[in-house]
Write an enzyme that holds these catalytic residues in place. Sequence first.
Site, PDB file in Angstrom:
ATOM      1  N   ASP A 289       0.905  -1.436   0.029  1.00 41.42           N
ATOM      2  CA  ASP A 289       0.014   0.099  -0.132  1.00 41.42           C
ATOM      3  C   ASP A 289       1.052   1.299  -0.021  1.00 41.42           C
ATOM      4  OD1 ASP A 289      -2.216   1.730  -0.072  1.00 41.42           O
ATOM      5  OD2 ASP A 289      -3.184   0.676   1.580  1.00 41.42           O
TER       6      ASP A 289
HETATM    7  C1  NOJ Z   1      -4.120   3.895   0.259  1.00 43.24           C
HETATM    8  C2  NOJ Z   1      -5.316   3.170   0.373  1.00 43.24           C
HETATM    9  O1  NOJ Z   1      -4.836   2.460   1.537  1.00 43.24           O
HETATM   10  C3  NOJ Z   1      -5.272   2.224  -0.515  1.00 43.24           C
HETATM   11  O2  NOJ Z   1      -6.509   1.307  -0.624  1.00 43.24           O
HETATM   12  C4  NOJ Z   1      -5.409   2.682  -2.220  1.00 43.24           C
HETATM   13  O3  NOJ Z   1      -5.384   1.572  -3.009  1.00 43.24           O
HETATM   14  C5  NOJ Z   1      -3.945   3.629  -2.364  1.00 43.24           C
HETATM   15  N1  NOJ Z   1      -3.826   4.287  -1.223  1.00 43.24           N
HETATM   16  C6  NOJ Z   1      -3.627   4.026  -3.766  1.00 43.24           C
HETATM   17  O4  NOJ Z   1      -4.594   5.166  -3.786  1.00 43.24           O
END
Ligand code: NOJ
Length: 761
Positions: A289
């Site tokens: 993430d």
């Molecule tokens: C953080 C989030 O937790 C995740 O769900 C998302 O896909 C990513 N950022 C990318 O934007």
Amino acid sequence: MGKISQFVKAGALLLTMAGCSSPNSGGKDAEIDRFISDLMGRMTLHEKLGQLNLPAGNDLVSGAVKNSKMAEAIRAGEVGGFFNVKGVNKIYQMQRMAVEETRLGIPLIVGADVIHGYETIFPIPLALSCSWDTAAVTRMARISATEASADGISWTFSPMVDICRDARWGRIAEGSGEDPYLGALMAGAYVRGYQGDGMKQNNEIMACVKHFALYGASESGRDYNSVDMSRNLMYNVYLAPYKGAVEAGVGSVMSSFNTINGVPATAGKWLLTDLLRNEWGFTGFVVTDYNSIGEMKTHGVADLKEASARALNAGTDMDMVAHGFLHTLEASLKEKAVTQERIDEACRRVLEAKYKLGLFENPYKYCDTLRGRKELFTEANRKAAREIAAETFVLLKNEGKLLPLQKKGRIALIGPMADAQNNMCGTWNMDCQTDRHVTMYEAFRRAVGDKATVSYAKGSNVYYSEHIEKGAVEPRPLTRGDDRQLRAEALRVAASADVIVAALGESAEMSGESSSRTDIQIPDAQKDLLKALVATGKPVILALFTGRPLDLCWESEHVPAILNVWFAGSEAGDAIADVMFGDMSPSGKLTTSFPRAVGQLPLYYNHLNTGRPDTDDTTFNRYGSNYIDQSNEPLYPFGYGLSYTTFRYGNLQLSAERMAKGGQLKVTVPVTNSGECDGVEIVQLYLHDVYAEISRPVKELKAFRRVALKKGETQNVEFVLDEDDLKYYNSRLEYGYEPGEFEVMVGPDSRNVQHATFVAE
Ligand code: NOJ
């Protein structure tokens, strides 16, 4: 047959399951292998590390591509892909740089958070799950993929399948609720919709199941918080939806921000390799993430260099945003903290994904600049979004059949959500154009034409406190007004109405990432408005906007009708009008328990019985497992939802009293539409293992049917159980069942069920 012989060690069983049908598994295609081996044979270490690097496209949202930092990095071969850049023209330019201006011309994978639609926005995932309609979810994912791919996107960071039992956590909005069985089905439905026929077509994109793992169990419902959990609870509950996605052939997995029993998921070798690869047979790639590798420093685990090495060694293949792989792995390789084999393996997986997407064959597969005009926000897509949205609404209460509304007289539509165009979609709507979204006010006027009048007042701010409201609405602010004036205007509009529809609840950004709450009631200013509207003595219908279960104790006592409309997307207004005016009867059922108080959280229907279960819900039992000041029961249980018609359940029947080893058991219940209109009923079947090696939940959903019944019609709803329905992971994580007594329950929700028992041999 001895008890234990019914069990199979977890890993062995899962390998067999993963091996049979998943496009993800089975022998690797020799042609892909040859192609990638040849390519990798020509790559430098730095180029390989470049493939593992996934920067965010933030500086490109408004800026030009040509001289951007991203362009420089692409030309230097330091980018495997990027994400969250909107617009096929920009994406095309970057793809061209990768293909034409780098040594090996390796195409980029282009990601985006296409979570519940792209330009046509569908209801938030929690709402979608309340349709219990996997075909609808696949349809929405297919449309989302078609739109996103027409705008340059080849990879979506969806489905989000984190089970959540705690309504304080804002990201409950992004998942499919609290149940592992339904969660796994929904996970597969998303993956099939996005990836279509194996990503062959240019409107089929790669899915990414997230957040692996257990992110929904963040302690105290606070986002990004730690998770501590037994393996047993993981295997029996929380892991099921991720596994469902893997079995459906998901191409990629995103690891989660949280620690699991102290280990950041990003560097969890047991999680990312032993479980995901060795037990489940996953062969796609794992991405972190956002900056998760960087965050291992603040977790107090490792600096960027060590964190990168640990993440890679654990099984992470791609680094989102932290740039740790790109900048530190070369040194770590020299120091033998990582191996060349592991770098190669990660690089191979990323390249394989690009190959599966057909990007080597045609790097511009998703860059057809003419498609967008024809395929984005089309009439057909909007119609689908409107139909699907109407399936997700949950009718919580309808005293005196106040709903459906008649198209006559004077309707007052009051509340800050009634005409808030930029608040209809809820969390995650990738720069969609909210000025095209339909509000309730607009839709109501259109629906009634000249048969009735609809008057509108905003009625209140979201919160009294400007400071709290700022946090709640950003980045979709609502214009604030003077509290007293807003109330006075609302009461003036209400005074001349026959019926009041109050459009209240959360604003779009009060749920989703980083939107945890400790008070889960309707915000103060709106709740006072609702009280004032009820005090007029006129009939009040609450159209509840929310991304999470709320504490609706006051509302359930004082407001005669409550329709939970969640955040229903770009067509929300029309869909709400369709249901409120009775063109469609509501059929949604809750996939998350609605608590009576925040103090009950975590709250879920499939809990254990304890040694001292609560025997009387209305009185406090000293030395029982209950509260002095509140019932254990949710206000609205899992599976609950009303309709404009009524359904009568006949007697539950089992085909036999015993289920033979390897045999089946038929469970039948006649269901009659006993009300005044056609409708859809979701008939639910739950099981309980009466005695087991470890304490088992009081009930677990094992099957359901969505049954469309004409007024007066009866259908015999039939379920066929077999031994797979009885299996669970015991204390040694062996998967199987123990012969003995089982209780089967069938009903319209998890509380209101008929019981029967049988013996499994
Ligand atoms: C953080 C989030 O937790 C995740 O769900 C998302 O896909 C990513 N950022 C990318 O934007």
